[in-house]
Design a protein around this motif. Structure first.
Motif, mmCIF file in Angstrom:
data_model
loop_
_atom_site.group_PDB
_atom_site.id
_atom_site.type_symbol
_atom_site.label_atom_id
_atom_site.label_comp_id
_atom_site.label_asym_id
_atom_site.label_seq_id
_atom_site.Cartn_x
_atom_site.Cartn_y
_atom_site.Cartn_z
ATOM 1 N N SER A 141 56.647 -22.500 5.478
ATOM 2 C CA SER A 141 56.747 -23.884 5.024
ATOM 3 C C SER A 141 55.397 -24.375 4.528
ATOM 4 C CB SER A 141 57.240 -24.788 6.161
ATOM 5 O OG SER A 141 56.311 -24.791 7.233
ATOM 6 N N GLY A 142 55.413 -25.519 3.880
ATOM 7 C CA GLY A 142 54.165 -26.151 3.454
ATOM 8 C C GLY A 142 53.873 -26.060 1.969
ATOM 9 N N GLY A 166 43.391 -28.757 -6.159
ATOM 10 C CA GLY A 166 43.936 -29.349 -4.943
ATOM 11 C C GLY A 166 44.045 -28.357 -3.798
ATOM 12 N N SER A 167 44.629 -28.844 -2.695
ATOM 13 C CA SER A 167 44.734 -28.040 -1.471
ATOM 14 C C SER A 167 46.152 -28.105 -0.909
ATOM 15 C CB SER A 167 43.758 -28.570 -0.413
ATOM 16 O OG SER A 167 42.427 -28.506 -0.867
ATOM 17 N N LEU A 168 46.508 -27.057 -0.195
ATOM 18 C CA LEU A 168 47.754 -27.000 0.560
ATOM 19 C C LEU A 168 47.519 -26.183 1.820
ATOM 20 C CD1 LEU A 168 50.571 -26.226 -2.075
ATOM 21 C CD2 LEU A 168 50.333 -28.329 -0.726
ATOM 22 N N ARG A 169 48.312 -26.460 2.846
ATOM 23 C CA ARG A 169 48.268 -25.669 4.070
ATOM 24 C C ARG A 169 49.663 -25.117 4.335
ATOM 25 N NH1 ARG A 169 48.512 -26.561 9.999
ATOM 26 N NH2 ARG A 169 47.028 -25.132 11.004
ATOM 27 N N LEU A 170 49.761 -23.806 4.318
ATOM 28 C CA LEU A 170 51.027 -23.141 4.591
ATOM 29 C C LEU A 170 51.114 -22.778 6.069
ATOM 30 C CD1 LEU A 170 51.256 -20.691 1.550
ATOM 31 C CD2 LEU A 170 51.897 -23.111 1.689
ATOM 32 N N SER A 171 52.338 -22.822 6.577
ATOM 33 C CA SER A 171 52.590 -22.445 7.960
ATOM 34 C C SER A 171 53.713 -21.418 7.999
ATOM 35 C CB SER A 171 53.009 -23.667 8.785
ATOM 36 O OG SER A 171 51.997 -24.645 8.799
ATOM 37 N N CYS A 172 53.635 -20.542 8.965
ATOM 38 C CA CYS A 172 54.694 -19.556 9.167
ATOM 39 C C CYS A 172 54.884 -19.370 10.658
ATOM 40 C CB CYS A 172 54.328 -18.235 8.514
ATOM 41 S SG CYS A 172 55.394 -16.855 9.009
ATOM 42 N N TYR A 182 48.764 -19.370 9.631
ATOM 43 C CA TYR A 182 48.545 -20.451 8.674
ATOM 44 C C TYR A 182 47.683 -19.967 7.516
ATOM 45 C CZ TYR A 182 49.855 -22.813 12.976
ATOM 46 O OH TYR A 182 50.509 -23.188 14.129
ATOM 47 N N LEU A 183 47.812 -20.648 6.394
ATOM 48 C CA LEU A 183 46.970 -20.341 5.243
ATOM 49 C C LEU A 183 46.514 -21.656 4.635
ATOM 50 C CD1 LEU A 183 45.875 -17.912 3.601
ATOM 51 C CD2 LEU A 183 47.724 -18.359 1.969
ATOM 52 N N GLN A 184 45.245 -21.960 4.830
ATOM 53 C CA GLN A 184 44.658 -23.143 4.208
ATOM 54 C C GLN A 184 44.157 -22.737 2.830
ATOM 55 O OE1 GLN A 184 44.308 -26.461 5.447
ATOM 56 N NE2 GLN A 184 43.758 -26.794 3.307
ATOM 57 N N MET A 185 44.690 -23.390 1.814
ATOM 58 C CA MET A 185 44.361 -23.040 0.438
ATOM 59 C C MET A 185 43.628 -24.204 -0.209
ATOM 60 S SD MET A 185 47.883 -21.141 -0.714
ATOM 61 C CE MET A 185 48.812 -22.662 -0.721
ATOM 62 N N THR A 186 42.456 -23.936 -0.750
ATOM 63 C CA THR A 186 41.667 -24.965 -1.426
ATOM 64 C C THR A 186 41.317 -24.502 -2.830
ATOM 65 O OG1 THR A 186 39.585 -24.106 -0.569
ATOM 66 C CG2 THR A 186 40.711 -25.756 0.768
ATOM 67 N N TYR A 187 40.847 -25.438 -3.636
ATOM 68 C CA TYR A 187 40.466 -25.130 -5.028
ATOM 69 C C TYR A 187 41.544 -24.307 -5.713
ATOM 70 C CZ TYR A 187 35.961 -26.719 -3.304
ATOM 71 O OH TYR A 187 34.957 -27.470 -2.747
ATOM 72 N N SER A 231 44.483 -18.298 9.510
ATOM 73 C CA SER A 231 44.273 -18.493 10.938
ATOM 74 C C SER A 231 45.607 -18.256 11.649
ATOM 75 C CB SER A 231 43.740 -19.895 11.235
ATOM 76 O OG SER A 231 44.658 -20.888 10.790
ATOM 77 N N ARG A 232 45.542 -18.167 12.974
ATOM 78 C CA ARG A 232 46.754 -17.899 13.728
ATOM 79 C C ARG A 232 46.729 -18.629 15.052
ATOM 80 N NH1 ARG A 232 47.276 -11.693 14.637
ATOM 81 N NH2 ARG A 232 48.898 -12.318 16.113
ATOM 82 N N ASP A 233 47.901 -18.840 15.601
ATOM 83 C CA ASP A 233 48.048 -19.441 16.929
ATOM 84 C C ASP A 233 49.025 -18.550 17.688
ATOM 85 O OD1 ASP A 233 48.833 -20.916 19.186
ATOM 86 O OD2 ASP A 233 48.541 -22.826 18.165
#
Length: 121
Positions: A7-8, A16-22, A79-84, A70-72
């Motif tokens: 998702s995300g 821009g930026s987005l943060r993906l979650s799985c 997670y995947l934080q995407m910038t630029y 990153s992971r939990d």
């Protein structure tokens, strides 16, 4: 039951930026590496980033310095934080779990439906 729920995704302008979650139902996730992939229209699926069970990240050259994985382990999530973001980042993004060899060679049994990321002005 789907093993992976991503998702995300969404539509974002260049830069821009987005943060993906799985989140995964795989019970072996915490003891394995996790990874994000993407597949653009007409192209093969490619590995974007991976993270070992101890938290060491690796990135494709095309995203290094812009994306952060990153992971939990408690939440069985990655997670995947995407910038630029760039137009060439447009793709469906997927996550998966496995050994580093399996993730790199994509010898994986199942995939989720992915989440669409579109970078456009």
């Amino acid at each position: 039951q789907e093993q992976f729920v991503e998702s995300g995704g969404g539509l974002v302008q260049p830069g821009g930026s987005l943060r993906l979650s799985c989140t995964t139902s795989r019970t072996d996730a915490s003891s394995n590496a996790m990874a994000w992939y993407r597949q653009a229209p007409g192209k093969e699926r490619e590995l974007v980033a991976a993270i070992t069970n101890s938290g060491s990240p690796n990135y494709a050259d095309s995203v290094r310095g812009r994306f952060t994985i990153s992971r939990d382990n408690v939440k069985n999530s990655v997670y995947l934080q995407m910038t630029y973001l760039r137009p060439e980042d447009t793709a469906v993004y997927y996550c998966n779990v496995g050994s580093l060899v399996a993730l790199v060679t994509m010898r994986l049994d199942s995939w989720g439906q992915g989440t669409q990321v579109t970078v456009s002005s």
